[in-house]
Design a protein around this motif. Structure first.
Motif, PDB file in Angstrom:
ATOM      1  N   GLU A  36      -8.755   6.461   2.651  1.00  0.00           N
ATOM      2  CA  GLU A  36      -9.895   6.610   1.588  1.00  0.00           C
ATOM      3  C   GLU A  36      -9.044   5.875   0.294  1.00  0.00           C
ATOM      4  OE1 GLU A  36     -11.414   9.939  -0.817  1.00  0.00           O
ATOM      5  OE2 GLU A  36     -11.806  10.526   1.365  1.00  0.00           O
ATOM      6  N   ARG A  37      -7.880   6.050   0.169  1.00  0.00           N
ATOM      7  CA  ARG A  37      -6.912   5.259  -0.957  1.00  0.00           C
ATOM      8  C   ARG A  37      -6.984   4.035  -0.755  1.00  0.00           C
ATOM      9  NH1 ARG A  37      -1.881   6.098  -3.725  1.00  0.00           N
ATOM     10  NH2 ARG A  37      -1.012   7.771  -2.524  1.00  0.00           N
ATOM     11  N   ASP A  38      -6.582   3.518   0.585  1.00  0.00           N
ATOM     12  CA  ASP A  38      -6.583   1.916   0.847  1.00  0.00           C
ATOM     13  C   ASP A  38      -7.942   1.408   0.441  1.00  0.00           C
ATOM     14  OD1 ASP A  38      -4.092   2.229   2.058  1.00  0.00           O
ATOM     15  OD2 ASP A  38      -4.621   1.754   3.757  1.00  0.00           O
TER      16      ASP A  38
ATOM     17  N   TYR B   6       0.937   5.277 -13.795  1.00  0.00           N
ATOM     18  CA  TYR B   6      -0.571   5.324 -13.126  1.00  0.00           C
ATOM     19  C   TYR B   6      -0.585   7.073 -13.224  1.00  0.00           C
ATOM     20  CZ  TYR B   6      -1.760   0.528 -13.282  1.00  0.00           C
ATOM     21  OH  TYR B   6      -2.149  -0.740 -13.606  1.00  0.00           O
ATOM     22  N   ARG B   7       0.401   7.404 -12.389  1.00  0.00           N
ATOM     23  CA  ARG B   7       0.438   8.959 -12.017  1.00  0.00           C
ATOM     24  C   ARG B   7       0.582   9.556 -13.458  1.00  0.00           C
ATOM     25  NH1 ARG B   7       1.898  10.601  -6.389  1.00  0.00           N
ATOM     26  NH2 ARG B   7       2.001   8.618  -5.243  1.00  0.00           N
ATOM     27  N   ARG B   8       1.391   9.165 -14.645  1.00  0.00           N
ATOM     28  CA  ARG B   8       1.446   9.876 -15.788  1.00  0.00           C
ATOM     29  C   ARG B   8       0.194   9.999 -16.595  1.00  0.00           C
ATOM     30  NH1 ARG B   8       6.696   6.998 -18.593  1.00  0.00           N
ATOM     31  NH2 ARG B   8       6.200   8.323 -20.236  1.00  0.00           N
TER      32      ARG B   8
ATOM     33  N   ARG C 290     -10.066   2.337  -1.769  1.00  0.00           N
ATOM     34  CA  ARG C 290     -10.289   2.402  -3.287  1.00  0.00           C
ATOM     35  C   ARG C 290      -9.468   1.146  -3.828  1.00  0.00           C
ATOM     36  NH1 ARG C 290     -10.543   7.652  -4.132  1.00  0.00           N
ATOM     37  NH2 ARG C 290      -8.745   8.156  -4.069  1.00  0.00           N
ATOM     38  N   ASP C 291      -8.153   1.155  -3.423  1.00  0.00           N
ATOM     39  CA  ASP C 291      -7.137   0.329  -3.795  1.00  0.00           C
ATOM     40  C   ASP C 291      -7.446  -1.073  -3.637  1.00  0.00           C
ATOM     41  OD1 ASP C 291      -5.623   2.264  -5.077  1.00  0.00           O
ATOM     42  OD2 ASP C 291      -3.958   2.103  -3.483  1.00  0.00           O
ATOM     43  N   SER C 292      -8.256  -1.352  -2.461  1.00  0.00           N
ATOM     44  CA  SER C 292      -8.528  -2.775  -2.112  1.00  0.00           C
ATOM     45  C   SER C 292      -9.994  -3.035  -2.777  1.00  0.00           C
ATOM     46  CB  SER C 292      -8.453  -2.954  -0.646  1.00  0.00           C
ATOM     47  OG  SER C 292      -9.206  -2.169   0.161  1.00  0.00           O
TER      48      SER C 292
ATOM     49  N   GLY D 248       5.133  -2.181  -7.143  1.00  0.00           N
ATOM     50  CA  GLY D 248       3.413  -1.472  -7.345  1.00  0.00           C
ATOM     51  C   GLY D 248       2.357  -2.094  -6.395  1.00  0.00           C
ATOM     52  N   ARG D 249       1.493  -2.494  -7.139  1.00  0.00           N
ATOM     53  CA  ARG D 249       0.143  -2.966  -6.327  1.00  0.00           C
ATOM     54  C   ARG D 249       0.051  -4.642  -6.998  1.00  0.00           C
ATOM     55  NH1 ARG D 249       0.780   1.576  -4.761  1.00  0.00           N
ATOM     56  NH2 ARG D 249      -0.725   2.507  -3.551  1.00  0.00           N
ATOM     57  N   ASP D 250       0.161  -4.802  -8.340  1.00  0.00           N
ATOM     58  CA  ASP D 250      -0.243  -6.168  -8.794  1.00  0.00           C
ATOM     59  C   ASP D 250       0.856  -6.566  -9.660  1.00  0.00           C
ATOM     60  OD1 ASP D 250      -0.056  -4.196 -10.807  1.00  0.00           O
ATOM     61  OD2 ASP D 250      -1.610  -4.857 -11.741  1.00  0.00           O
ATOM     62  N   ILE D 251       1.991  -6.445  -8.973  1.00  0.00           N
ATOM     63  CA  ILE D 251       3.108  -6.978 -10.011  1.00  0.00           C
ATOM     64  C   ILE D 251       3.478  -8.400  -9.760  1.00  0.00           C
ATOM     65  CG2 ILE D 251       5.707  -6.379 -10.427  1.00  0.00           C
ATOM     66  CD1 ILE D 251       3.664  -4.361 -10.787  1.00  0.00           C
TER      67      ILE D 251
ATOM     68  N   PRO E 132       0.969  -1.160   0.095  1.00  0.00           N
ATOM     69  CA  PRO E 132      -0.018   0.146  -0.087  1.00  0.00           C
ATOM     70  C   PRO E 132       0.823   1.275  -0.070  1.00  0.00           C
ATOM     71  CG  PRO E 132       0.024  -1.022   2.145  1.00  0.00           C
ATOM     72  CD  PRO E 132       0.834  -2.036   1.302  1.00  0.00           C
ATOM     73  N   ALA E 133       0.352   2.447  -0.027  1.00  0.00           N
ATOM     74  CA  ALA E 133       0.883   3.801  -0.239  1.00  0.00           C
ATOM     75  C   ALA E 133       1.843   3.828   1.028  1.00  0.00           C
ATOM     76  CB  ALA E 133      -0.250   4.875  -0.292  1.00  0.00           C
ATOM     77  N   ALA E 134       2.983   4.548   0.862  1.00  0.00           N
ATOM     78  CA  ALA E 134       3.691   4.879   1.868  1.00  0.00           C
ATOM     79  C   ALA E 134       4.193   3.739   2.874  1.00  0.00           C
ATOM     80  CB  ALA E 134       3.387   5.922   2.827  1.00  0.00           C
TER      81      ALA E 134
ATOM     82  N   GLY F 101       6.823   1.921   2.133  1.00  0.00           N
ATOM     83  CA  GLY F 101       8.207   2.040   1.846  1.00  0.00           C
ATOM     84  C   GLY F 101       8.606   0.997   0.726  1.00  0.00           C
ATOM     85  N   LYS F 102       7.384   0.563  -0.170  1.00  0.00           N
ATOM     86  CA  LYS F 102       8.046  -0.239  -1.281  1.00  0.00           C
ATOM     87  C   LYS F 102       8.983   0.586  -2.293  1.00  0.00           C
ATOM     88  CE  LYS F 102       3.823   0.749  -3.542  1.00  0.00           C
ATOM     89  NZ  LYS F 102       3.549   1.758  -2.806  1.00  0.00           N
ATOM     90  N   GLY F 103       8.713   1.848  -2.458  1.00  0.00           N
ATOM     91  CA  GLY F 103       9.321   2.556  -3.423  1.00  0.00           C
ATOM     92  C   GLY F 103      10.891   2.726  -3.361  1.00  0.00           C
TER      93      GLY F 103
ATOM     94  N   ASP G  96       9.277   1.881 -11.400  1.00  0.00           N
ATOM     95  CA  ASP G  96       8.275   2.366 -10.609  1.00  0.00           C
ATOM     96  C   ASP G  96       6.796   2.365 -11.331  1.00  0.00           C
ATOM     97  OD1 ASP G  96       6.564   3.984  -8.854  1.00  0.00           O
ATOM     98  OD2 ASP G  96       7.610   5.658  -9.125  1.00  0.00           O
ATOM     99  N   THR G  97       6.012   1.332 -11.040  1.00  0.00           N
ATOM    100  CA  THR G  97       4.688   1.233 -12.010  1.00  0.00           C
ATOM    101  C   THR G  97       3.724   2.237 -11.599  1.00  0.00           C
ATOM    102  OG1 THR G  97       3.808  -0.699 -10.665  1.00  0.00           O
ATOM    103  CG2 THR G  97       5.258  -1.346 -12.302  1.00  0.00           C
ATOM    104  N   GLY G  98       3.853   2.777 -10.208  1.00  0.00           N
ATOM    105  CA  GLY G  98       2.929   3.662  -9.879  1.00  0.00           C
ATOM    106  C   GLY G  98       2.888   4.970 -10.518  1.00  0.00           C
TER     107      GLY G  98
ATOM    108  N   VAL H 190      -7.842   0.938 -18.577  1.00  0.00           N
ATOM    109  CA  VAL H 190      -6.552   1.578 -18.305  1.00  0.00           C
ATOM    110  C   VAL H 190      -5.374   0.695 -17.774  1.00  0.00           C
ATOM    111  CG1 VAL H 190      -5.725   3.299 -16.617  1.00  0.00           C
ATOM    112  CG2 VAL H 190      -7.851   3.750 -17.669  1.00  0.00           C
ATOM    113  N   ARG H 191      -5.823  -0.253 -16.740  1.00  0.00           N
ATOM    114  CA  ARG H 191      -4.667  -1.278 -16.387  1.00  0.00           C
ATOM    115  C   ARG H 191      -4.379  -1.966 -17.800  1.00  0.00           C
ATOM    116  NH1 ARG H 191      -4.733  -0.775 -11.205  1.00  0.00           N
ATOM    117  NH2 ARG H 191      -3.054  -2.230 -11.061  1.00  0.00           N
ATOM    118  N   THR H 192      -5.028  -2.506 -18.591  1.00  0.00           N
ATOM    119  CA  THR H 192      -4.691  -3.307 -19.813  1.00  0.00           C
ATOM    120  C   THR H 192      -3.923  -2.476 -20.361  1.00  0.00           C
ATOM    121  OG1 THR H 192      -6.903  -4.300 -19.593  1.00  0.00           O
ATOM    122  CG2 THR H 192      -5.565  -4.631 -21.596  1.00  0.00           C
TER     123      THR H 192
END
Ligand code: CDP
Ligand code: CDP
Length: 217
Positions: free
Chosen positions: A172-174, A41-43, A176-178, A122-125, A14-16, A18-20, A36-38, A99-101
């Motif tokens: 909120e982000r957690d 998505y940020r781009r 949405r992400d989960s 990332g999240r789904d690597i 998840p966000a923050a 420490g994975k990056g 950095d696959t995140g 978008v993911r595809t």
């Protein structure tokens, strides 16, 4: 001839968590390629914001991601991606399966075309992008600790923010992400979990190296 095996390491979480920073340090230390696959998505999110497209204009967002998918090799300004508005939009565009595809091929090809090794975070690597990776790490931490880290980061950049709002945003982000359409955004059954809540970045690195060590020879 004895060919050296290419090693692929995936780091999800998840966000923050420490994975990056872990992914970047490992790649530097091992002289592996890093993705950095995140940032992908940020781009997409940055382009969505720049074009004044709303998060509910799904077709326009899919078109933006399709166009961008042709240019993902190009250099980009990473600092423009590192604000919370972009992060929040990234987590919204990432909910759209097309978008993911559209971003999948670039990530898969990246992992396939390395000479020595690769670290992708990332999240789904470990689940979707590189299900056959040699080593899969899942880096996590309590939401309170992660919000504290994000809050500190904002402060160090001179951005005023209340801890309580950062925590609410993180929750909120957690959420949405989960609750994504995609169940693959959860830790895979074959990953090694590192809970970094009470660890310094150096301790996280040591824990990761302990897991990775046996695979390197
Ligand atoms: O660093 P942080 O975890 O805050 O964000 P990031 O890794 O840059 O990712 C931004 C957003 O993109 C996340 O909230 C996820 O929703 C999404 N993402 C994803 O869905 N799949 C990935 N492989 C990477 C990021
Ligand atoms: O990539 P992700 O969003 O998962 O996290 P990161 O960017 O690697 O780390 C987020 C923040 O937490 C950074 O400021 C790190 O220095 C900090 N951090 C920490 O204080 N302790 C850790 N064990 C790991 C990261």
């Amino acid at each position: 001839m004895n060919e050296t095996k290419v090693i692929v390491i995936t780091i999800d979480g998840p966000a923050a968590s420490g994975k990056g920073s872990l992914a970047k340090k490992l790649a530097e230390m091992l002289d592996y390629d890093f993705l950095d696959t995140g940032a992908l998505y940020r781009r997409v999110a940055l382009k969505v914001i720049e074009n004044n497209v709303n998060a509910d204009e799904i077709d326009k967002i899919i078109t933006i991601s399709k166009d961008l998918s042709q240019n993902l090799h190009e250099k980009y300004d990473d600092s423009a991606l590192r604000n919370d508005k972009v992060g929040e939009m990234a987590s919204k565009v990432a909910q759209i399966s097309d978008v993911r595809t559209n971003l999948d091929d670039f990530q898969r090809n990246f992992a396939k075309n390395v000479t020595k090794g690769a670290v992708l975070d990332g999240r789904d690597i470990g689940t979707v992008i590189c299900p056959d990776a040699d080593i899969k790490l899942f880096v996590t931490a309590s939401v309170e600790k992660r919000a504290m880290r994000r809050h500190k980061e904002l402060q160090s950049r001179g951005i005023e923010a209340k801890y309580s709002s950062v925590l609410a945003e993180m929750q909120e982000r957690d959420e949405r992400d989960s609750t994504r359409l995609n169940e693959h955004l959860k830790p895979s059954h074959d990953c090694h979990v590192i809970d970094t809540s009470d660890m310094t970045p150096n301790q996280v690195m040591d824990a990761a190296l302990e897991i990775i060590g046996p695979f390197l020879h």
